[in-house]
Design a protein around this motif. Structure first.
Motif, PDB file in Angstrom:
ATOM      1  N   ARG A  27       0.892  -1.202   0.170  1.00 24.22           N
ATOM      2  CA  ARG A  27      -0.032   0.051   0.017  1.00 24.22           C
ATOM      3  C   ARG A  27       1.008   1.256  -0.085  1.00 24.22           C
ATOM      4  O   ARG A  27       0.608   2.288  -0.724  1.00 24.22           O
ATOM      5  N   HIS A  28       1.931   1.205   0.699  1.00 23.07           N
ATOM      6  CA  HIS A  28       2.872   2.503   0.868  1.00 23.07           C
ATOM      7  C   HIS A  28       3.771   2.649  -0.098  1.00 23.07           C
ATOM      8  O   HIS A  28       4.327   3.735  -0.378  1.00 23.07           O
ATOM      9  N   PHE A  29       4.279   1.601  -0.577  1.00 24.99           N
ATOM     10  CA  PHE A  29       5.470   1.401  -1.438  1.00 24.99           C
ATOM     11  C   PHE A  29       5.241   0.704  -2.714  1.00 24.99           C
ATOM     12  O   PHE A  29       6.344   0.250  -3.514  1.00 24.99           O
ATOM     13  N   GLY A  30       3.901   0.749  -3.370  1.00 24.06           N
ATOM     14  CA  GLY A  30       3.701  -0.125  -4.552  1.00 24.06           C
ATOM     15  C   GLY A  30       4.321   0.472  -5.805  1.00 24.06           C
ATOM     16  O   GLY A  30       4.453  -0.041  -6.644  1.00 24.06           O
ATOM     17  N   GLN A  32       7.314   1.360  -6.010  1.00 21.92           N
ATOM     18  CA  GLN A  32       8.589   0.796  -5.988  1.00 21.92           C
ATOM     19  C   GLN A  32       8.903  -0.159  -7.342  1.00 21.92           C
ATOM     20  O   GLN A  32       8.241  -1.159  -7.232  1.00 21.92           O
ATOM     21  N   GLN A  33       9.749   0.068  -8.104  1.00 24.13           N
ATOM     22  CA  GLN A  33       9.899  -0.464  -9.434  1.00 24.13           C
ATOM     23  C   GLN A  33      11.069  -1.550  -9.361  1.00 24.13           C
ATOM     24  O   GLN A  33      11.086  -2.307 -10.238  1.00 24.13           O
ATOM     25  N   SER A  34      12.137  -1.391  -8.408  1.00 27.95           N
ATOM     26  CA  SER A  34      13.307  -2.048  -8.262  1.00 27.95           C
ATOM     27  C   SER A  34      12.960  -3.632  -8.173  1.00 27.95           C
ATOM     28  O   SER A  34      13.693  -4.671  -8.431  1.00 27.95           O
ATOM     29  N   ALA A  35      12.006  -4.070  -7.047  1.00 33.17           N
ATOM     30  CA  ALA A  35      11.598  -5.165  -6.678  1.00 33.17           C
ATOM     31  C   ALA A  35       9.993  -5.118  -6.009  1.00 33.17           C
ATOM     32  O   ALA A  35       9.796  -4.083  -5.637  1.00 33.17           O
ATOM     33  N   ASP A  36       9.649  -6.256  -5.987  1.00 28.60           N
ATOM     34  CA  ASP A  36       8.194  -6.230  -5.258  1.00 28.60           C
ATOM     35  C   ASP A  36       8.330  -5.978  -3.787  1.00 28.60           C
ATOM     36  O   ASP A  36       9.087  -6.725  -2.926  1.00 28.60           O
ATOM     37  N   PRO A  37       7.687  -4.860  -3.247  1.00 29.00           N
ATOM     38  CA  PRO A  37       8.097  -4.590  -1.898  1.00 29.00           C
ATOM     39  C   PRO A  37       7.588  -5.350  -0.649  1.00 29.00           C
ATOM     40  O   PRO A  37       8.006  -5.485   0.206  1.00 29.00           O
ATOM     41  N   VAL A  38       6.493  -6.202  -1.280  1.00 31.93           N
ATOM     42  CA  VAL A  38       6.002  -7.123  -0.171  1.00 31.93           C
ATOM     43  C   VAL A  38       6.858  -8.577  -0.097  1.00 31.93           C
ATOM     44  O   VAL A  38       7.143  -8.878   0.837  1.00 31.93           O
ATOM     45  N   GLU A  39       7.254  -8.781  -1.509  1.00 31.95           N
ATOM     46  CA  GLU A  39       8.098 -10.202  -1.228  1.00 31.95           C
ATOM     47  C   GLU A  39       9.501  -9.757  -1.147  1.00 31.95           C
ATOM     48  O   GLU A  39      10.332 -10.673  -0.289  1.00 31.95           O
ATOM     49  N   PHE A  40       9.853  -8.832  -1.458  1.00 30.60           N
ATOM     50  CA  PHE A  40      11.531  -8.506  -1.573  1.00 30.60           C
ATOM     51  C   PHE A  40      11.892  -7.542  -0.379  1.00 30.60           C
ATOM     52  O   PHE A  40      12.870  -7.589   0.342  1.00 30.60           O
ATOM     53  N   GLY A  41      10.930  -6.645  -0.039  1.00 40.21           N
ATOM     54  CA  GLY A  41      11.168  -5.297   0.865  1.00 40.21           C
ATOM     55  C   GLY A  41      11.232  -4.026   0.433  1.00 40.21           C
ATOM     56  O   GLY A  41      11.126  -4.225  -0.949  1.00 40.21           O
ATOM     57  N   VAL A  42      11.590  -3.169   1.256  1.00 40.57           N
ATOM     58  CA  VAL A  42      11.196  -1.681   0.795  1.00 40.57           C
ATOM     59  C   VAL A  42      12.643  -1.054   0.718  1.00 40.57           C
ATOM     60  O   VAL A  42      13.388  -1.236   1.687  1.00 40.57           O
ATOM     61  N   CYS A  43      13.086  -0.287  -0.343  1.00 34.73           N
ATOM     62  CA  CYS A  43      14.123   0.335  -0.567  1.00 34.73           C
ATOM     63  C   CYS A  43      14.393   1.100   0.507  1.00 34.73           C
ATOM     64  O   CYS A  43      13.688   2.105   1.025  1.00 34.73           O
ATOM     65  N   MET A  44      15.914   1.163   1.099  1.00 36.72           N
ATOM     66  CA  MET A  44      16.111   2.234   2.185  1.00 36.72           C
ATOM     67  C   MET A  44      15.554   3.577   1.623  1.00 36.72           C
ATOM     68  O   MET A  44      15.226   4.654   2.394  1.00 36.72           O
ATOM     69  N   THR A  45      16.024   3.938   0.209  1.00 41.30           N
ATOM     70  CA  THR A  45      15.634   5.385  -0.170  1.00 41.30           C
ATOM     71  C   THR A  45      14.357   5.680  -0.173  1.00 41.30           C
ATOM     72  O   THR A  45      13.960   6.943   0.180  1.00 41.30           O
ATOM     73  N   LEU A  46      13.558   4.763  -0.311  1.00 41.65           N
ATOM     74  CA  LEU A  46      12.052   5.093  -0.220  1.00 41.65           C
ATOM     75  C   LEU A  46      11.691   5.325   1.116  1.00 41.65           C
ATOM     76  O   LEU A  46      10.610   6.128   1.425  1.00 41.65           O
ATOM     77  N   LEU A  47      12.005   4.596   2.107  1.00 41.70           N
ATOM     78  CA  LEU A  47      11.786   4.652   3.633  1.00 41.70           C
ATOM     79  C   LEU A  47      12.396   6.303   3.989  1.00 41.70           C
ATOM     80  O   LEU A  47      11.530   6.835   4.880  1.00 41.70           O
ATOM     81  N   ALA A  48      13.427   6.469   3.388  1.00 37.56           N
ATOM     82  CA  ALA A  48      14.194   7.897   3.701  1.00 37.56           C
ATOM     83  C   ALA A  48      13.059   8.901   3.300  1.00 37.56           C
ATOM     84  O   ALA A  48      12.704   9.990   3.910  1.00 37.56           O
ATOM     85  N   GLU A  49      12.482   9.087   2.050  1.00 33.35           N
ATOM     86  CA  GLU A  49      11.674   9.914   1.503  1.00 33.35           C
ATOM     87  C   GLU A  49      10.268   9.816   2.394  1.00 33.35           C
ATOM     88  O   GLU A  49       9.849  10.755   2.699  1.00 33.35           O
ATOM     89  N   ALA A  50       9.709   8.475   2.786  1.00 33.70           N
ATOM     90  CA  ALA A  50       8.816   8.673   3.378  1.00 33.70           C
ATOM     91  C   ALA A  50       8.928   9.286   4.743  1.00 33.70           C
ATOM     92  O   ALA A  50       7.765   9.880   5.241  1.00 33.70           O
ATOM     93  N   LEU A  51       9.847   9.098   5.361  1.00 34.01           N
ATOM     94  CA  LEU A  51      10.098   9.796   6.749  1.00 34.01           C
ATOM     95  C   LEU A  51      10.381  11.343   6.448  1.00 34.01           C
ATOM     96  O   LEU A  51      10.441  12.019   7.589  1.00 34.01           O
TER      97      LEU A  51
END
Length: 107
Positions: A27-30, A32-51
């Motif tokens: 829901r929050h990182f759909g 993300q293009q580099s990998a499936d956020p549910v299966e692979f995880g969320v890129c740290m860059t996107l987490l920094a942006e979200a924060l």
């Protein structure tokens, strides 16, 4: 597990926000293009942006969560991806309930 590190991890509003975001990565990182956020995880860059913090600040928060056992970090190429460890969080909450003499779940 180091309970002091776990308490420190949970005592921070930005780290709690990370755990909330990672609870629903699709829901929050759909986007993300580099990998499936549910299966692979969320890129740290996107987490920094979200924060809305710098990468070094986000990395520090994520490292504390990793040390506490609440997230796992997986490297792929030049990126790091984070997933929440619900089992570890559940064990921590069970410990808190037991330490406080509470019975049953949080419901």
């Amino acid at each position: 597990m180091d309970r002091a590190t776990q308490i420190k991890a949970m005592a921070s509003p930005p780290r709690m926000k990370i755990l909330r975001l990672l609870a629903a990565p699709g829901r929050h990182f759909g986007h993300q293009q580099s990998a499936d956020p549910v299966e692979f995880g969320v890129c740290m860059t996107l987490l920094a942006e979200a924060l809305t913090v710098t990468q070094p600040t986000a990395s520090r928060h994520l490292d504390i969560l990793r040390q506490a056992g609440f997230i796992t970090v997986r490297r792929h190429l030049k990126w790091s991806y984070c997933k929440r460890d619900d089992a570890a969080i559940g064990q921590y909450l069970d410990w808190v309930r037991a330490e406080l003499g509470l019975s049953g779940g949080a419901g």
